[in-house]
Write a protein that holds these residues in place. Structure first.
Motif, PDB file in Angstrom:
ATOM      1  N   ILE A  84       0.813  -1.222   0.000  1.00 23.59           N
ATOM      2  CA  ILE A  84       0.000   0.000   0.000  1.00 23.59           C
ATOM      3  C   ILE A  84       0.843   1.267   0.000  1.00 23.59           C
ATOM      4  O   ILE A  84       0.320   2.354  -0.206  1.00 23.59           O
ATOM      5  CB  ILE A  84      -1.020   0.040   1.162  1.00 23.59           C
ATOM      6  CG1 ILE A  84      -0.324   0.023   2.509  1.00 23.59           C
ATOM      7  CG2 ILE A  84      -2.027  -1.062   1.026  1.00 23.59           C
ATOM      8  CD1 ILE A  84      -1.260   0.185   3.675  1.00 23.59           C
ATOM      9  N   ILE A  85       2.119   1.105   0.179  1.00 25.04           N
ATOM     10  CA  ILE A  85       3.008   2.266   0.094  1.00 25.04           C
ATOM     11  C   ILE A  85       3.022   2.848  -1.319  1.00 25.04           C
ATOM     12  O   ILE A  85       3.331   4.010  -1.525  1.00 25.04           O
ATOM     13  CB  ILE A  85       4.435   1.908   0.585  1.00 25.04           C
ATOM     14  CG1 ILE A  85       5.199   3.185   0.915  1.00 25.04           C
ATOM     15  CG2 ILE A  85       5.154   1.030  -0.404  1.00 25.04           C
ATOM     16  CD1 ILE A  85       6.428   2.954   1.736  1.00 25.04           C
ATOM     17  N   VAL A  86       2.656   2.014  -2.302  1.00 29.77           N
ATOM     18  CA  VAL A  86       2.559   2.463  -3.697  1.00 29.77           C
ATOM     19  C   VAL A  86       1.098   2.853  -3.958  1.00 29.77           C
ATOM     20  O   VAL A  86       0.231   1.975  -3.939  1.00 29.77           O
ATOM     21  CB  VAL A  86       2.980   1.340  -4.677  1.00 29.77           C
ATOM     22  CG1 VAL A  86       2.847   1.789  -6.118  1.00 29.77           C
ATOM     23  CG2 VAL A  86       4.376   0.860  -4.363  1.00 29.77           C
ATOM     24  N   PRO A  87       0.816   4.110  -4.162  1.00 32.91           N
ATOM     25  CA  PRO A  87      -0.576   4.526  -4.347  1.00 32.91           C
ATOM     26  C   PRO A  87      -1.266   3.766  -5.493  1.00 32.91           C
ATOM     27  O   PRO A  87      -0.657   3.414  -6.492  1.00 32.91           O
ATOM     28  CB  PRO A  87      -0.467   6.015  -4.669  1.00 32.91           C
ATOM     29  CG  PRO A  87       0.842   6.434  -4.093  1.00 32.91           C
ATOM     30  CD  PRO A  87       1.741   5.230  -4.219  1.00 32.91           C
ATOM     31  N   ILE A  88      -2.518   3.506  -5.327  1.00 28.69           N
ATOM     32  CA  ILE A  88      -3.449   2.845  -6.241  1.00 28.69           C
ATOM     33  C   ILE A  88      -3.052   1.387  -6.509  1.00 28.69           C
ATOM     34  O   ILE A  88      -3.765   0.479  -6.111  1.00 28.69           O
ATOM     35  CB  ILE A  88      -3.668   3.624  -7.553  1.00 28.69           C
ATOM     36  CG1 ILE A  88      -4.194   5.023  -7.225  1.00 28.69           C
ATOM     37  CG2 ILE A  88      -4.660   2.888  -8.454  1.00 28.69           C
ATOM     38  CD1 ILE A  88      -4.218   5.967  -8.396  1.00 28.69           C
ATOM     39  N   LEU A  89      -1.957   1.139  -7.185  1.00 33.21           N
ATOM     40  CA  LEU A  89      -1.544  -0.226  -7.499  1.00 33.21           C
ATOM     41  C   LEU A  89      -1.328  -1.036  -6.221  1.00 33.21           C
ATOM     42  O   LEU A  89      -1.737  -2.196  -6.131  1.00 33.21           O
ATOM     43  CB  LEU A  89      -0.268  -0.229  -8.349  1.00 33.21           C
ATOM     44  CG  LEU A  89       0.274  -1.608  -8.733  1.00 33.21           C
ATOM     45  CD1 LEU A  89      -0.752  -2.371  -9.571  1.00 33.21           C
ATOM     46  CD2 LEU A  89       1.577  -1.470  -9.483  1.00 33.21           C
ATOM     47  N   GLY A  90      -0.730  -0.425  -5.232  1.00 32.67           N
ATOM     48  CA  GLY A  90      -0.484  -1.102  -3.962  1.00 32.67           C
ATOM     49  C   GLY A  90      -1.771  -1.505  -3.268  1.00 32.67           C
ATOM     50  O   GLY A  90      -1.851  -2.578  -2.666  1.00 32.67           O
ATOM     51  N   SER A  91      -2.777  -0.660  -3.364  1.00 28.87           N
ATOM     52  CA  SER A  91      -4.070  -0.995  -2.763  1.00 28.87           C
ATOM     53  C   SER A  91      -4.686  -2.210  -3.442  1.00 28.87           C
ATOM     54  O   SER A  91      -5.306  -3.050  -2.792  1.00 28.87           O
ATOM     55  CB  SER A  91      -5.027   0.193  -2.861  1.00 28.87           C
ATOM     56  OG  SER A  91      -4.534   1.258  -2.090  1.00 28.87           O
ATOM     57  N   LEU A  92      -4.505  -2.311  -4.735  1.00 33.55           N
ATOM     58  CA  LEU A  92      -5.005  -3.465  -5.477  1.00 33.55           C
ATOM     59  C   LEU A  92      -4.278  -4.743  -5.046  1.00 33.55           C
ATOM     60  O   LEU A  92      -4.905  -5.784  -4.821  1.00 33.55           O
ATOM     61  CB  LEU A  92      -4.861  -3.240  -6.980  1.00 33.55           C
ATOM     62  CG  LEU A  92      -5.374  -4.352  -7.890  1.00 33.55           C
ATOM     63  CD1 LEU A  92      -6.867  -4.562  -7.691  1.00 33.55           C
ATOM     64  CD2 LEU A  92      -5.072  -4.019  -9.337  1.00 33.55           C
ATOM     65  N   VAL A  93      -2.978  -4.657  -4.888  1.00 33.56           N
ATOM     66  CA  VAL A  93      -2.188  -5.803  -4.430  1.00 33.56           C
ATOM     67  C   VAL A  93      -2.626  -6.203  -3.024  1.00 33.56           C
ATOM     68  O   VAL A  93      -2.810  -7.393  -2.731  1.00 33.56           O
ATOM     69  CB  VAL A  93      -0.677  -5.484  -4.465  1.00 33.56           C
ATOM     70  CG1 VAL A  93       0.133  -6.560  -3.758  1.00 33.56           C
ATOM     71  CG2 VAL A  93      -0.204  -5.301  -5.899  1.00 33.56           C
TER      72      VAL A  93
END
Length: 179
Positions: free
Chosen positions: A117-126
């Motif tokens: 989640i530290i990576v916005p948007i893509l991290g939330s998907l992961v």
């Protein structure tokens, strides 16, 4: 640390096989918390803290990380109790140790993926994919660890998830009042 990494790898790549190994192992609350749960539950808490700090929200970042970390730890204990109480209603035994195993190890992938989640948007998907995979891992562990009959495993898993969601909502509402 090697044991932790091996367990995480097993839960990700071969969860059914890992559940069989877990089922045979003795478990104690303090060691499983200090050597496994507390370490992995810190991953998404730290990641969210770093993300919020990147946006300059220092106080919010620290308080959110602390609260989410504590709630993750409490969730393991509450989930274990829910599993222990519900198991006999689905043909499984009342087994506090087995319930703790299920509650402590099922969220493994969600915690590890939560670091993304530290990576916005893509991290939330992961992180979301990791959470759903953890639910699948929970389902796989139910008949192995809790000895619930396979034909009742899905219903049991859904019941545990449903009760856990209600508990999480209640806890979030209560902590929202005090934050």
């Amino acid at each position: 640390m090697n044991e932790l990494i091996a367990r995480v790898k097993g839960m990700v790549l071969a969860p059914a096989q890992e559940w069989r190994a877990i089922q045979r192992e003795p478990i104690e609350l303090v060691p499983v918390f200090t050597r496994y749960v507390m370490i992995l539950a810190a991953i998404p808490a730290i990641a969210s803290m770093l993300l919020l700090m990147a946006f300059g929200l220092f106080f919010t970042a620290i308080s959110t990380a602390i609260v989410s970390y504590i709630l993750s730890l409490v969730a393991v204990v509450v989930t274990a109790k829910i599993v222990e109480i519900l198991a006999p209603k689905f043909g499984g035994p009342t087994d506090a140790d087995a319930a703790l195993k299920l509650a402590a190890f099922a969220p493994t992938v969600a915690w590890v993926a939560g670091g993304a989640i530290i990576v916005p948007i893509l991290g939330s998907l992961v992180a979301l994919i990791g959470a759903f995979y953890s639910l699948y891992i929970l389902y796989l562990g139910v008949p192995i660890v809790m000895r619930v009959p396979q034909e009742k495993a899905l219903t049991f898993t859904l019941a545990v998830i449903g009760v856990a969601i209600v508990v999480q909502i209640a806890v979030r509402l209560l902590t929202g009042i005090f934050l």
